[in-house]
Design a protein around this motif. Structure first.
Motif, PDB file in Angstrom:
ATOM      1  N   ALA A 142       0.909  -1.197  -0.140  1.00 32.21           N
ATOM      2  CA  ALA A 142      -0.054   0.016   0.143  1.00 32.21           C
ATOM      3  C   ALA A 142       0.904   1.278   0.023  1.00 32.21           C
ATOM      4  CB  ALA A 142      -0.783  -0.097   1.185  1.00 32.21           C
ATOM      5  N   GLY A 143       2.122   1.142   0.115  1.00 28.15           N
ATOM      6  CA  GLY A 143       2.935   2.184   0.143  1.00 28.15           C
ATOM      7  C   GLY A 143       3.401   3.108   1.166  1.00 28.15           C
ATOM      8  N   VAL A 144       3.045   2.214   2.453  1.00 25.38           N
ATOM      9  CA  VAL A 144       3.153   2.898   3.790  1.00 25.38           C
ATOM     10  C   VAL A 144       4.653   3.156   3.899  1.00 25.38           C
ATOM     11  CG1 VAL A 144       3.241   2.350   6.114  1.00 25.38           C
ATOM     12  CG2 VAL A 144       1.368   1.786   4.992  1.00 25.38           C
ATOM     13  N   PHE A 145       5.754   2.674   3.472  1.00 24.18           N
ATOM     14  CA  PHE A 145       6.835   2.883   3.460  1.00 24.18           C
ATOM     15  C   PHE A 145       7.676   3.670   2.428  1.00 24.18           C
ATOM     16  CE2 PHE A 145       5.992  -0.796   6.025  1.00 24.18           C
ATOM     17  CZ  PHE A 145       6.408  -0.529   7.329  1.00 24.18           C
ATOM     18  N   ASP A 146       6.856   4.337   1.726  1.00 27.63           N
ATOM     19  CA  ASP A 146       7.345   5.118   0.595  1.00 27.63           C
ATOM     20  C   ASP A 146       7.858   6.153   1.300  1.00 27.63           C
ATOM     21  OD1 ASP A 146       6.310   3.129  -1.102  1.00 27.63           O
ATOM     22  OD2 ASP A 146       4.844   4.359  -2.194  1.00 27.63           O
TER      23      ASP A 146
END
Length: 392
Positions: A142-146
């Motif tokens: 989900a891109g949380v660590f982008d």
């Protein structure tokens, strides 16, 4: 010499002020264990504490009701502090996730005032279902660590190690389909799905001693027929596979699938093989960050014993995306094991209090270093890229 407003002095004082709250959180989670994806009270407790501490909280992250993020600051570097809080079925916090959550919370609250003085962002990440669902896998997707420069967490254990030799892991479900028949009236008409599954189980058992270090296959039969006077037309097994690297795990999956197809061909059945969830990647250590974390502890960390494999974690999937640490801090003596009633009791014992407060402080100091030290970030990213080149 440190100045009166030295950020590390401030963090030390802040952790001391938070000590009772951090320990009360660990004990509250321990007394009220919730299993994978059902950690509603734990998520509420932790996310509410972050809100009180000045974080903007998002709940239901990555489509998971018990996942959340707390965010503070803006611009500049970014660091993530991770919390796990799921328990084991029937055993409570026998892996010490109550301590992981409390340490991450304490670190996030301790480092928060720094963001009023320097640019940067701290992301407190609540990750459900490490024990059997892979909340971090969904958060990565989900891109949380982008945009994150470092992902930090600590795990209780029976040794104090600076990094964790965590293997890649996946769970496969194997379903054989046969043809029902009477075992004495018309046995030739039957196609025994259970016999195919038993042959696969036996074959994989014979394979086990010949697997390379770090590799493992363990299976159970979950469905094997409905009556002894009917040739089973359906049989289901689950097999947990581990390997030292993600690439090696893919090769092991191929061997299991090939063996299943062979058993189906021999027994004139058909077979389906599918993963019950996305695989956990092996953990890619980052010694630049791990060494800095160790410098902030009041006790020494050792390197893992050569050849030891500790299992698997969805933190491996995070370590593939950004520089990460996953050290172990002992709450019991050597010779014990987690996933036991003894370890569950230790996760609320006096040694656990010492460890969770030391972990919260070291995590907060390391987070501050990531925000303030350009050289540390550069070394961490350089090592991350190099390790990604040689490990797969």
């Amino acid at each position: 010499m440190p100045t009166p407003d030295d950020p590390h002095q401030s963090i030390t004082r802040r952790v001391a002020d938070l000590a009772d709250e951090v320990w009360a959180t660990a004990c509250a989670l321990h007394a009220d264990p919730e299993c994978a994806f059902d950690e509603h009270r734990a998520a509420a407790l932790l996310s509410t504490a972050l809100e009180r501490g000045g974080y903007g909280v998002r709940r239901g992250v990555a489509g998971m009701p018990t996942a959340f993020t707390g965010e503070a600051g803006s611009g500049g570097p970014s660091v993530a502090l991770l919390m796990e809080y799921d328990a084991l079925p029937g055993m409570g916090h026998a892996c010490g996730h109550n301590l992981i959550a409390a340490a991450g919370l304490g670190a996030a609250l301790a480092v928060r005032p720094l963001l009023d003085r320097v640019p940067g962002r701290v992301l407190a990440v609540g990750s459900p279902a490490e024990e059997g669902g892979g909340g971090k896998v969904a958060e990565v997707r989900a891109g949380v660590f982008d945009g994150v420069d470092a992902a930090l967490m600590v795990h209780p254990g029976v040794h104090s190690w600076s990094w964790a030799p965590l293997t890649a892991q996946v769970e496969l479900e194997v379903v054989f389909h046969g043809r029902a028949a009477h075992p004495t009236g018309n046995p030739a008409e039957g196609r025994d799905a259970l016999a195919a599954l038993v042959q696969l189980y036996t074959t994989l058992g014979a394979l086990r001693p010949h697997l390379p270090p770090g590799a493992h296959v363990q299976g159970i039969i979950t469905e094997g027929g409905v009556a002894t006077n009917v040739v089973p037309d359906r049989a289901v097994g689950r097999f947990g596979l581990r390997a030292a690297t993600t690439t090696a795990l893919r090769g092991l999956v191929d061997r299991v699938e090939e063996a299943a197809r062979s058993m189906a061909w021999v027994t004139e059945t058909t077979v389906e093989v599918h993963a019950l969830r996305e695989p956990y990647a092996h953990f890619r250590r980052n010694e630049a960050l791990a060494d800095r974390f160790a410098e902030h502890l009041p006790f020494a960390l050792a390197l893992p014993t050569p050849g030891v494999q500790l299992g698997s974690s969805d933190m491996g999937n995070v370590s593939v995306e950004v520089p990460a640490i996953h050290p172990f801090l002992a709450i019991t003596g050597p010779g014990g094991s987690d996933h036991t009633p003894e370890f569950a009791r230790a996760a609320a014992g006096p040694r656990a209090r010492e460890v969770v407060l030391a972990a919260a402080e070291a995590l907060a100091h390391t987070a501050a270093d990531v925000l303030l030290d350009d050289g540390l970030r550069e070394r961490a990213w350089a090592e991350f890229r190099e390790r990604g080149r040689v490990e797969a």
